[in-house]
Design an enzyme around this catalytic site. Structure first.
Site, PDB file in Angstrom:
ATOM      1  N   ASP A 172       0.817  -1.208   0.000  1.00  0.00           N
ATOM      2  CA  ASP A 172       0.000   0.000   0.000  1.00  0.00           C
ATOM      3  C   ASP A 172       0.850   1.258   0.000  1.00  0.00           C
ATOM      4  O   ASP A 172       2.064   1.228   0.193  1.00  0.00           O
ATOM      5  CB  ASP A 172      -0.896   0.031   1.245  1.00  0.00           C
ATOM      6  CG  ASP A 172      -2.057  -0.943   1.164  1.00  0.00           C
ATOM      7  OD1 ASP A 172      -2.266  -1.504   0.090  1.00  0.00           O
ATOM      8  OD2 ASP A 172      -2.732  -1.138   2.192  1.00  0.00           O
ATOM      9  N   MET A 180      -8.798   7.847   9.674  1.00  0.00           N
ATOM     10  CA  MET A 180      -9.140   8.383   8.346  1.00  0.00           C
ATOM     11  C   MET A 180     -10.260   9.423   8.431  1.00  0.00           C
ATOM     12  O   MET A 180     -11.158   9.450   7.600  1.00  0.00           O
ATOM     13  CB  MET A 180      -9.558   7.244   7.404  1.00  0.00           C
ATOM     14  CG  MET A 180      -8.548   6.121   7.296  1.00  0.00           C
ATOM     15  SD  MET A 180      -9.232   4.620   6.551  1.00  0.00           S
ATOM     16  CE  MET A 180     -10.347   4.045   7.845  1.00  0.00           C
ATOM     17  N   LYS A 206      -4.203   2.654  -2.329  1.00  0.00           N
ATOM     18  CA  LYS A 206      -4.946   2.792  -1.071  1.00  0.00           C
ATOM     19  C   LYS A 206      -4.694   4.151  -0.426  1.00  0.00           C
ATOM     20  O   LYS A 206      -4.823   4.316   0.782  1.00  0.00           O
ATOM     21  CB  LYS A 206      -4.605   1.673  -0.079  1.00  0.00           C
ATOM     22  CG  LYS A 206      -4.783   0.283  -0.621  1.00  0.00           C
ATOM     23  CD  LYS A 206      -6.229  -0.016  -0.969  1.00  0.00           C
ATOM     24  CE  LYS A 206      -7.084  -0.287   0.251  1.00  0.00           C
ATOM     25  NZ  LYS A 206      -8.463  -0.676  -0.106  1.00  0.00           N
TER      26      LYS A 206
END
Length: 509
Positions: A40, A177, A62
């Site tokens: 990633d 996030m 990602k």
């Protein structure tokens, strides 16, 4: 590692939150033994460098809002590679099973009948909070903590998060996030009963030299984060424990924190300098300008090894000279006993230490670490009629053999190794220089300076180096830099890697 058969195996490996030192031993072993590594955006280049040279490396993105390969594509990819009988490492930032979609990947592997293992990683919640000086639990503050996704679509008709329970029933909240949705998160917590003055921290690039932390309260954190320009990747911590950062922060207070420093040393020798600078908080950009290789032929060194009994001294000027000499000595069927009658001299403590590692103690160690000092050290020794072997780089300076010859010795200068222009990420470094995002360039030899300057476009070199601090390991290297038009701001008093680091730490420019 797993023994291969008709059907391969997949390892879902947590790479940790950013600091490559936080990966588990098992995770590191999996990376080293993989046939395929699917990685990633957040995977550290340091970890990727530990893969088998023959391993297939596949980047799947990602990055927030920019997925090189969607999750369904990733699932299909790891199944396909495993069905080819390969050992596949799916390398994921943080921990695979904490907002890493590792559970979905495991379900796909189960459905396909492919064996797998999960290798946990240090999740960003734990790593970033610790590096920010924020304990998630504390007896005087809270005994419970919740990990929550902050990536819900704010336009959804109904949230799947129980905001009332979070706002009033949990001591510490960690949102993953969630920077883009920070206004919504703060508003939902306050509207559901959480005090507006509850402390909040937003941590970007946690556990890396780029880490930046902003603190505030639920009613101020949106503005504070916007002012600081914080974007993803970041986590949000809500709760009284955030106040402990005032006294517990340790990572962001390191002396070189956030400084971006180019290391031009050969990759196989750069680890000491990179490690020491990183420990002081610097972000190291490795751009090796030299590559240490065997000489074009071994003829002169083999000839010297064949007549070792005729030499009175062997002088080693570098770690590389020691290593290449002894490796060739052993390849010729001899060992250190062949040097039992010979005295040795070394330039610098690192060279002396490497000689000791091969089983010999240096008889002569000059006060400073340059060829001229060796000549001075030999001034109290009778060299007339003596014979000296000098195994060193093909491109080395001529001062030492000339001066020893003037003192009456016969000097056999033989090529033990060569330095070449290294393949590197020059384009990336030049782009960083052009963007003004490099603070310093370090040089550990004249060769590193010469090859670095060859990388710079001649018509842009001066402009690219404007505002960039140049740090040199010693006067010979500094002179080479000056001759090539570079302005040297830092020069080590002790011509070693620790000496260079100390000079950098003492610089107040």
């Amino acid at each position: 590692m797993y023994s291969k058969n008709k059907t391969g195996k997949v390892f879902l490996v947590g790479a940790g939150p950013g600091d490559p030192g936080l990966i588990t031993v098992k995770g590191r072993n999996c990376i080293a033994g993989a046939d395929v590594v699917v990685y990633d955006y957040l995977a550290s280049p340091v970890l990727l460098a530990e893969t088998n040279p023959d391993a297939e490396m596949i980047y799947v993105g990602k990055k927030g809002g920019d997925h090189t390969l969607p999750q369904d594509g990733i699932n299909a990819l790891i199944v396909e590679k495993a069905k080819q009988g390969k050992v596949v490492v799916r390398l994921k930032g943080g921990d695979p099973f904490i907002f890493g979609r590792g559970g979905e990947e495991a379900e796909v592997l189960i459905a396909a009948g492919i064996p797998f293992e999960v290798v946990p990683g240090v999740t960003a919640a734990i790593g970033a909070s610790a590096y920010a000086g924020i304990p998630l639990t504390h007896r005087d503050y809270t005994s419970d903590v919740a990990f929550v996704t902050g990536h819900e679509d704010p336009t959804k008709a109904e949230s799947s998060i129980d905001w009332k329970a979070l706002a009033t029933g949990i001591g510490t909240l960690v949102f993953f996030m969630g920077v883009k949705n920070l206004p919504t998160i703060a508003a939902n917590l306050v509207s559901n009963g959480c005090a507006a003055d509850t402390p909040v921290a937003v941590i970007r690039w946690g556990t890396t030299p780029k880490q930046k932390t902003v603190t505030g309260t639920l009613d101020t954190i949106v503005d504070e984060t916007r002012k600081a320009g914080l974007k993803a990747p970041a986590i949000i911590i809500v709760g009284g424990v955030v106040n402990l950062r005032k006294t517990m922060q340790w990572f962001e207070t390191r002396p070189l924190m956030g400084r971006r420093i180019v290391v031009t040393r050969a990759r196989e020798q750069a680890s000491d300098l990179v490690h020491q600078l990183t420990e002081c908080g610097a972000e190291c950009i490795q751009c090796p300008t030299i590559q240490v290789v065997p000489p074009p032929n071994w003829e002169s060194l083999d000839k010297a090894i064949g007549i070792l009994s005729q030499y009175d001294w062997v002088v080693f000027t570098s770690v590389n000279g020691v290593d290449y000499f002894f490796r060739r000595l052993f390849e010729n069927g001899l060992d250190v006993r062949s040097l039992g009658h010979i005295k040795t001299a070394t330039i610098g403590p690192a060279t002396a230490d490497r000689l000791r590692a091969w089983g010999l103690k240096s008889d002569l160690l000059p006060e400073s670490y340059r060829a001229e000092s060796v000549v001075k050290a030999f001034s109290t020794t009778t060299l007339k009629g003596g014979r000296i072997l000098l195994p060193r780089a093909r491109e080395a300076r001529s001062v030492l053999p000339l001066e020893l010859t003037r003192m009456g010795a016969t000097v056999d200068e033989v090529t033990a190794y060569a330095t070449l222009q290294a393949a590197n990420n020059a384009e990336d470094m030049i782009a960083r220089l052009a963007a003004g995002t490099i603070d310093m360039v370090t040089f550990t030899s004249s060769s590193t300076v010469k090859n670095f300057c060859r990388l710079l476009p001649p018509d842009r070199a001066e402009r690219l180096m404007q505002g960039v601090t140049v740090a040199s390991i010693g006067p010979i290297t500094s002179q080479t830099a000056l001759d090539l038009g570079l302005s040297v701001a830092i020069e080590a008093d002790t011509y070693t890697i620790p000496g260079l680091v100390q000079a950098i730490l003492g610089y107040r420019g």
